[in-house]
Design an enzyme around this catalytic site. Structure first.
Site, PDB file in Angstrom:
ATOM      1  N   ASP A  10      64.353 -69.476  59.976  1.00 53.67           N
ATOM      2  CA  ASP A  10      65.642 -70.119  59.744  1.00 53.67           C
ATOM      3  C   ASP A  10      66.141 -69.709  58.358  1.00 53.67           C
ATOM      4  O   ASP A  10      65.470 -69.968  57.352  1.00 53.67           O
ATOM      5  CB  ASP A  10      65.479 -71.640  59.821  1.00 53.67           C
ATOM      6  CG  ASP A  10      66.803 -72.373  59.925  1.00 53.67           C
ATOM      7  OD1 ASP A  10      67.842 -71.701  60.050  1.00 53.67           O
ATOM      8  OD2 ASP A  10      66.796 -73.616  59.878  1.00 53.67           O
ATOM      9  N   ASP A 104      71.681 -67.352  62.416  1.00 55.92           N
ATOM     10  CA  ASP A 104      70.743 -67.478  61.303  1.00 55.92           C
ATOM     11  C   ASP A 104      69.372 -68.028  61.671  1.00 55.92           C
ATOM     12  O   ASP A 104      68.579 -68.342  60.777  1.00 55.92           O
ATOM     13  CB  ASP A 104      71.356 -68.350  60.204  1.00 55.92           C
ATOM     14  CG  ASP A 104      71.618 -69.773  60.664  1.00 55.92           C
ATOM     15  OD1 ASP A 104      71.754 -69.985  61.875  1.00 55.92           O
ATOM     16  OD2 ASP A 104      71.682 -70.663  59.802  1.00 55.92           O
ATOM     17  N   GLU A 105      69.055 -68.147  62.949  1.00 53.71           N
ATOM     18  CA  GLU A 105      67.714 -68.620  63.290  1.00 53.71           C
ATOM     19  C   GLU A 105      67.273 -68.066  64.642  1.00 53.71           C
ATOM     20  O   GLU A 105      68.092 -67.735  65.499  1.00 53.71           O
ATOM     21  CB  GLU A 105      67.637 -70.142  63.290  1.00 53.71           C
ATOM     22  CG  GLU A 105      68.492 -70.830  64.325  1.00 53.71           C
ATOM     23  CD  GLU A 105      68.263 -72.339  64.363  1.00 53.71           C
ATOM     24  OE1 GLU A 105      67.092 -72.769  64.282  1.00 53.71           O
ATOM     25  OE2 GLU A 105      69.253 -73.071  64.485  1.00 53.71           O
TER      26      GLU A 105
END
Length: 356
Positions: A10, A104-105
């Protein structure tokens, strides 16, 4: 059965961190990505801003009240997508089993892909080092034997941290957590659990499946498992997209039919462009309306065949909003979402007929 080795990566305050990376004058300052106007919403907040209580999805006026020094910058989604592609390229060096959750993860399954490292923890640390070296950004990682615990672990030592939850640690780690800290349990479900006396993972573990099913339906088996540190969900590569949507918050409330139709035309154009770019064919159109008093409603229509054009998307949206006139109070947000996607090879040759 072989113990799985799952990593959840993350990025730390991703949008805000990209902005601080690209503009040194923003570093160390409380920063919000989004619009600072009266009807603006915070899309992301730097850690400096989070110390004041600023969070994503918060109205900009609230964020400014909490942090008068807050700096707003407009979102640059093309840049964020480009950086995200760099990060996912790094993931692919270590395993082909990648399940992106957002820009983003992502989950990574390293069970059969430890290579020369021999340890999922070492691989996770290597990935974090590569991300920092190649993008200038930091990432946090969680390592565990299932997806649920790996995601919990990645939050545990943010920012720029790494945490491991072993099989021996799992059940006790979960038992001490409040239920609203469990991903997969939203605010409404957490409130319902607390009303039933379920405050922590330990409380949840005391309820049998039958009891949980009476209150939570099909989700009961999942809740029963995670309260014991059990989650059999695999890392799913190339997850099928369920929906695609666009919405807009307005500086002045929409009050007339003409304003609403003009606003819908802009939303439909943007949504249709996104759907065409992704080669998506959808049968269901959903309208979202948020009124000035923050009351929100949705209306949906499922067609017999996929929406064939931007014009037909707009006509469907207009048919959904027409019964809502007049707007009392005014409308602060409108949105359209496409869902019910079909593979291109299942589509008929003829155009659909809109029946209203």
């Amino acid at each position: 059965m072989e113990q799985r080795r799952i990593v959840h990566i993350d990025m730390d305050a991703f949008y805000a961190s990209v902005e601080q990376r690209d503009d040194p004058s923003l570093r160390g300052r409380p920063l919000a990505v989004g619009r600072g106007e009266a009807r603006g919403v915070v899309a992301a907040a730097s850690y400096e801003a989070r110390r004041f209580g600023v969070r994503s999805a918060m109205p900009s006026v609230t964020a400014k009240r909490l942090c008068p020094e807050l700096v707003f910058v407009p979102a640059r989604f093309d840049v964020y997508r480009s950086v995200s592609a760099q990060i996912h390229d790094i993931f692919s060096r270590y395993t082909p089993l990648i399940q992106p959750l957002s820009l983003d993860e992502a989950y990574l399954d390293l069970t059969d892909h430890l290579g020369a490292y021999g340890s999922a923890t070492l691989v996770a640390d290597r990935i974090r080092a590569d991300i920092h070296a190649e993008t200038g950004l930091t990432a946090s990682a969680g390592v565990s034997y299932n997806r649920f615990l790996a995601k919990l672990a990645s939050d545990y030592r943010k920012p720029d941290g790494l945490f491991v939850i072993t099989p021996a640690m799992g059940p006790d780690f979960v038992s001490a957590l409040p239920v609203d800290a469990f991903h997969g349990i939203g605010p409404a479900t957490a409130r319902k659990m607390r009303a039933l006396g379920i405050e922590t993972g330990a409380d949840l573990r005391e309820r049998d499946v039958e009891t949980l099913t009476r209150h939570f339906g099909k989700a009961a088996a999942f809740y029963h498992g995670i309260s014991r540190g059990i989650d059999h969900r695999p890392v799913v590569v190339n997850r099928e997209r369920k929906s695609l949507g666009t919405e807009q918050t307005y500086l002045r409330d929409l009050t007339s039919e003409s304003d609403a139709y003009n606003a819908l035309a802009q939303i439909a154009a943007k949504l249709w462009t996104g759907a065409e770019r992704r080669r998506l064919q959808a049968r269901t159109v959903t309208l979202k309306v948020k009124y000035a008093d923050f009351h929100q409603i949705t209306r949906a229509r499922t067609l017999s065949t996929p929406v064939p054009s931007e014009t037909d998307l707009l006509i469907t949206g207009q048919s959904l909003i027409a019964p809502l006139f007049p707007f009392i109070p005014g409308v602060r947000l409108l949105g359209l979402t496409l869902s019910g996607f079909q593979p291109p090879d299942t589509l008929p040759d003829d155009q659909m007929e809109l029946l209203f």
